[in-house]
Design a protein around this motif. Structure first.
Motif, PDB file in Angstrom:
ATOM      1  N   TRP A  66      11.059 -37.384   9.844  1.00 12.21           N
ATOM      2  CA  TRP A  66      12.162 -37.989   9.100  1.00 12.21           C
ATOM      3  C   TRP A  66      13.109 -38.757  10.015  1.00 12.21           C
ATOM      4  O   TRP A  66      13.701 -39.758   9.601  1.00 12.21           O
ATOM      5  CB  TRP A  66      12.897 -36.934   8.292  1.00 12.21           C
ATOM      6  CG  TRP A  66      12.183 -36.527   7.040  1.00 12.21           C
ATOM      7  CD1 TRP A  66      11.760 -35.281   6.703  1.00 12.21           C
ATOM      8  CD2 TRP A  66      11.810 -37.377   5.951  1.00 12.21           C
ATOM      9  NE1 TRP A  66      11.134 -35.286   5.478  1.00 12.21           N
ATOM     10  CE2 TRP A  66      11.155 -36.576   4.994  1.00 12.21           C
ATOM     11  CE3 TRP A  66      11.959 -38.741   5.691  1.00 12.21           C
ATOM     12  CZ2 TRP A  66      10.657 -37.089   3.799  1.00 12.21           C
ATOM     13  CZ3 TRP A  66      11.463 -39.265   4.494  1.00 12.21           C
ATOM     14  CH2 TRP A  66      10.819 -38.443   3.571  1.00 12.21           C
ATOM     15  N   ILE A  67      13.266 -38.297  11.258  1.00 14.13           N
ATOM     16  CA  ILE A  67      14.052 -39.094  12.209  1.00 14.13           C
ATOM     17  C   ILE A  67      13.392 -40.457  12.396  1.00 14.13           C
ATOM     18  O   ILE A  67      14.051 -41.506  12.382  1.00 14.13           O
ATOM     19  CB  ILE A  67      14.187 -38.375  13.567  1.00 14.13           C
ATOM     20  CG1 ILE A  67      14.957 -37.072  13.421  1.00 14.13           C
ATOM     21  CG2 ILE A  67      14.899 -39.291  14.584  1.00 14.13           C
ATOM     22  CD1 ILE A  67      15.019 -36.249  14.706  1.00 14.13           C
ATOM     23  N   HIS A  68      12.074 -40.451  12.566  1.00 11.14           N
ATOM     24  CA  HIS A  68      11.297 -41.687  12.702  1.00 11.14           C
ATOM     25  C   HIS A  68      11.480 -42.578  11.472  1.00 11.14           C
ATOM     26  O   HIS A  68      11.696 -43.790  11.602  1.00 11.14           O
ATOM     27  CB  HIS A  68       9.822 -41.331  12.896  1.00 11.14           C
ATOM     28  CG  HIS A  68       8.870 -42.469  12.717  1.00 11.14           C
ATOM     29  ND1 HIS A  68       8.591 -43.370  13.722  1.00 11.14           N
ATOM     30  CD2 HIS A  68       8.126 -42.851  11.632  1.00 11.14           C
ATOM     31  CE1 HIS A  68       7.712 -44.255  13.276  1.00 11.14           C
ATOM     32  NE2 HIS A  68       7.418 -43.970  12.018  1.00 11.14           N
ATOM     33  N   MET A  69      11.411 -41.993  10.291  1.00  9.79           N
ATOM     34  CA  MET A  69      11.536 -42.773   9.065  1.00  9.79           C
ATOM     35  C   MET A  69      12.944 -43.336   8.889  1.00  9.79           C
ATOM     36  O   MET A  69      13.132 -44.333   8.192  1.00  9.79           O
ATOM     37  CB  MET A  69      11.159 -41.916   7.858  1.00  9.79           C
ATOM     38  CG  MET A  69       9.673 -41.571   7.803  1.00  9.79           C
ATOM     39  SD  MET A  69       8.601 -43.042   7.646  1.00  9.79           S
ATOM     40  CE  MET A  69       8.931 -43.485   5.936  1.00  9.79           C
ATOM     41  N   ALA A  70      13.911 -42.710   9.531  1.00 10.76           N
ATOM     42  CA  ALA A  70      15.288 -43.205   9.476  1.00 10.76           C
ATOM     43  C   ALA A  70      15.520 -44.331  10.479  1.00 10.76           C
ATOM     44  O   ALA A  70      16.619 -44.895  10.536  1.00 10.76           O
ATOM     45  CB  ALA A  70      16.262 -42.070   9.730  1.00 10.76           C
ATOM     46  N   GLY A  71      14.493 -44.640  11.279  1.00 13.72           N
ATOM     47  CA  GLY A  71      14.599 -45.749  12.225  1.00 13.72           C
ATOM     48  C   GLY A  71      15.128 -45.375  13.585  1.00 13.72           C
ATOM     49  O   GLY A  71      15.566 -46.241  14.352  1.00 13.72           O
ATOM     50  N   HIS A  72      15.058 -44.097  13.923  1.00 10.19           N
ATOM     51  CA  HIS A  72      15.549 -43.624  15.219  1.00 10.19           C
ATOM     52  C   HIS A  72      14.407 -43.018  16.032  1.00 10.19           C
ATOM     53  O   HIS A  72      13.323 -42.731  15.508  1.00 10.19           O
ATOM     54  CB  HIS A  72      16.649 -42.576  15.025  1.00 10.19           C
ATOM     55  CG  HIS A  72      17.883 -43.111  14.374  1.00 10.19           C
ATOM     56  ND1 HIS A  72      18.911 -43.695  15.071  1.00 10.19           N
ATOM     57  CD2 HIS A  72      18.243 -43.169  13.057  1.00 10.19           C
ATOM     58  CE1 HIS A  72      19.865 -44.076  14.239  1.00 10.19           C
ATOM     59  NE2 HIS A  72      19.481 -43.776  13.002  1.00 10.19           N
ATOM     60  N   SER A  73      14.665 -42.801  17.305  1.00  5.01           N
ATOM     61  CA  SER A  73      13.683 -42.175  18.185  1.00  5.01           C
ATOM     62  C   SER A  73      13.815 -40.654  18.116  1.00  5.01           C
ATOM     63  O   SER A  73      14.866 -40.114  18.474  1.00  5.01           O
ATOM     64  CB  SER A  73      13.899 -42.628  19.633  1.00  5.01           C
ATOM     65  OG  SER A  73      13.270 -41.744  20.531  1.00  5.01           O
ATOM     66  N   PRO A  74      12.773 -39.947  17.652  1.00  3.87           N
ATOM     67  CA  PRO A  74      12.843 -38.489  17.626  1.00  3.87           C
ATOM     68  C   PRO A  74      13.119 -37.896  19.005  1.00  3.87           C
ATOM     69  O   PRO A  74      13.934 -36.973  19.132  1.00  3.87           O
ATOM     70  CB  PRO A  74      11.464 -38.073  17.107  1.00  3.87           C
ATOM     71  CG  PRO A  74      11.000 -39.239  16.300  1.00  3.87           C
ATOM     72  CD  PRO A  74      11.526 -40.442  17.028  1.00  3.87           C
ATOM     73  N   ALA A  75      12.470 -38.424  20.026  1.00  2.30           N
ATOM     74  CA  ALA A  75      12.664 -37.883  21.379  1.00  2.30           C
ATOM     75  C   ALA A  75      14.112 -38.044  21.831  1.00  2.30           C
ATOM     76  O   ALA A  75      14.677 -37.142  22.456  1.00  2.30           O
ATOM     77  CB  ALA A  75      11.712 -38.573  22.356  1.00  2.30           C
ATOM     78  N   ASP A  76      14.713 -39.174  21.508  1.00  2.00           N
ATOM     79  CA  ASP A  76      16.108 -39.393  21.901  1.00  2.00           C
ATOM     80  C   ASP A  76      17.027 -38.375  21.232  1.00  2.00           C
ATOM     81  O   ASP A  76      17.955 -37.848  21.871  1.00  2.00           O
ATOM     82  CB  ASP A  76      16.551 -40.813  21.538  1.00  2.00           C
ATOM     83  CG  ASP A  76      15.980 -41.865  22.474  1.00  2.00           C
ATOM     84  OD1 ASP A  76      15.397 -41.485  23.517  1.00  2.00           O
ATOM     85  OD2 ASP A  76      16.100 -43.065  22.151  1.00  2.00           O
ATOM     86  N   TYR A  77      16.777 -38.096  19.973  1.00  3.22           N
ATOM     87  CA  TYR A  77      17.625 -37.111  19.275  1.00  3.22           C
ATOM     88  C   TYR A  77      17.433 -35.709  19.843  1.00  3.22           C
ATOM     89  O   TYR A  77      18.393 -34.950  20.011  1.00  3.22           O
ATOM     90  CB  TYR A  77      17.363 -37.130  17.766  1.00  3.22           C
ATOM     91  CG  TYR A  77      18.444 -37.879  17.026  1.00  3.22           C
ATOM     92  CD1 TYR A  77      19.609 -37.240  16.582  1.00  3.22           C
ATOM     93  CD2 TYR A  77      18.334 -39.237  16.816  1.00  3.22           C
ATOM     94  CE1 TYR A  77      20.614 -37.938  15.948  1.00  3.22           C
ATOM     95  CE2 TYR A  77      19.338 -39.959  16.170  1.00  3.22           C
ATOM     96  CZ  TYR A  77      20.476 -39.291  15.749  1.00  3.22           C
ATOM     97  OH  TYR A  77      21.489 -39.990  15.125  1.00  3.22           O
ATOM     98  N   LEU A  78      16.207 -35.363  20.151  1.00  6.05           N
ATOM     99  CA  LEU A  78      15.952 -34.046  20.729  1.00  6.05           C
ATOM    100  C   LEU A  78      16.611 -33.913  22.097  1.00  6.05           C
ATOM    101  O   LEU A  78      17.122 -32.845  22.454  1.00  6.05           O
ATOM    102  CB  LEU A  78      14.454 -33.801  20.831  1.00  6.05           C
ATOM    103  CG  LEU A  78      13.710 -33.708  19.495  1.00  6.05           C
ATOM    104  CD1 LEU A  78      12.207 -33.615  19.730  1.00  6.05           C
ATOM    105  CD2 LEU A  78      14.202 -32.518  18.676  1.00  6.05           C
ATOM    106  N   LYS A  79      16.614 -34.995  22.869  1.00  4.55           N
ATOM    107  CA  LYS A  79      17.279 -34.975  24.177  1.00  4.55           C
ATOM    108  C   LYS A  79      18.791 -34.888  24.012  1.00  4.55           C
ATOM    109  O   LYS A  79      19.460 -34.145  24.741  1.00  4.55           O
ATOM    110  CB  LYS A  79      16.900 -36.217  24.992  1.00  4.55           C
ATOM    111  CG  LYS A  79      15.502 -36.164  25.577  1.00  4.55           C
ATOM    112  CD  LYS A  79      15.235 -37.314  26.524  1.00  4.55           C
ATOM    113  CE  LYS A  79      15.005 -38.611  25.796  1.00  4.55           C
ATOM    114  NZ  LYS A  79      14.572 -39.710  26.710  1.00  4.55           N
ATOM    115  N   THR A  80      19.329 -35.647  23.079  1.00  6.95           N
ATOM    116  CA  THR A  80      20.777 -35.648  22.863  1.00  6.95           C
ATOM    117  C   THR A  80      21.275 -34.265  22.482  1.00  6.95           C
ATOM    118  O   THR A  80      22.350 -33.836  22.946  1.00  6.95           O
ATOM    119  CB  THR A  80      21.145 -36.643  21.744  1.00  6.95           C
ATOM    120  OG1 THR A  80      20.787 -37.957  22.167  1.00  6.95           O
ATOM    121  CG2 THR A  80      22.640 -36.600  21.446  1.00  6.95           C
TER     122      THR A  80
END
Length: 254
Positions: A169-183
């Protein structure tokens, strides 16, 4: 730090669990999954569930528990029942899988949801469990230039609310899943693996468009302990899809 363990969100097999909840858990074990996240118990006693968990060697980690957002008193009472059951079967996490948001959320909507989740989180924490929230794509709508989810997580401290980020769903929202997990490293001990193929149709993990390689590369540093496979639509059968996702993850060293 250790590589995340692989589990199955049993909502994936809802067509099976609705018919034979305990038998489905046995099938999950036969597939090779060792961990599960629940999405309902289908009137099964904790005693009967514990027997099958012990028999199969399956470890129950978490459960998705919806909240009654319209009735605070009922919400508290219902959550108390869920907490009691969760403790009886040895769960560690209770996760709210969804929350209602308006089409164009505002700061007041952030505060309203945060207040509700804070009440639930304190109730769960007081019982000795950990409370979390699971995202879809709509929580990434911007509120005054910043995604709703980021504003929500700033409002609630990590010791009250963890995130069960759904990377699909992060991907579908147009964001990088890895970046969110790192943040949010350290705040997401459990995460969902969901993949998407054509449009908004999801598919087996590893067969769609989600960049799992970048997620796997940072998973340990992000503090993820469990990845739960989840899928809602199937070309053939839910059981076959769950096995294909596990086979893919095994091929990646999990």
């Amino acid at each position: 730090m250790a590589k995340p363990k692989i589990g199955l969100q049993l909502y994936t097999l809802r067509d099976q669990t609705e018919q034979d909840f305990l038998g489905t858990i046995r099938k999950v074990a036969d597939m090779g999954y060792q961990y599960v996240e629940f999405a309902g118990y289908f009137n099964t006693s904790s005693e009967d569930l514990n027997k099958v968990l012990k028999e199969t060697g399956i470890e129950a980690i978490s459960a998705h528990v919806g909240l009654d957002f319209n009735d605070p008193i009922k919400m508290q009472a219902d959550l108390a029942v869920q907490i009691e059951y969760a403790k009886a079967i040895g769960l560690k996490y209770l996760v709210t899988p969804w929350a209602p948001l308006p089409e164009n959320p505002e700061l007041s909507d952030v505060e309203s949801l945060a207040a509700t989740l804070e009440k639930a989180a304190r109730q769960v924490k007081d019982a000795g469990l950990i409370y979390g929230y699971h995202n879809h794509d709509f929580e990434f709508k911007k509120v005054d230039g910043q995604p709703f989810i980021d504003r929500l997580l700033k409002r609630l401290p990590a010791d009250l609310l963890i995130m069960e980020f759904d990377v699909g769903w992060i991907h579908m929202a147009g964001h990088s899943p890895a970046d969110y997990l790192k943040t949010y490293a350290g705040r997401t001990p459990i995460a969902h693996l969901k993949d998407f193929g054509d449009g908004r149709r999801d598919t087996e993990v590893g067969s769609g468009s989600v960049d799992f390689e970048s997620v796997f590369a940072i998973a340990e540093k992000a503090g993820i302990q469990y990845f739960f496979v989840e899928q809602e639509e199937f070309a053939n059968s839910s059981l076959e899809s769950a096995k294909l996702s596990l086979d893919y993850l095994r091929s990646k060293g999990f």
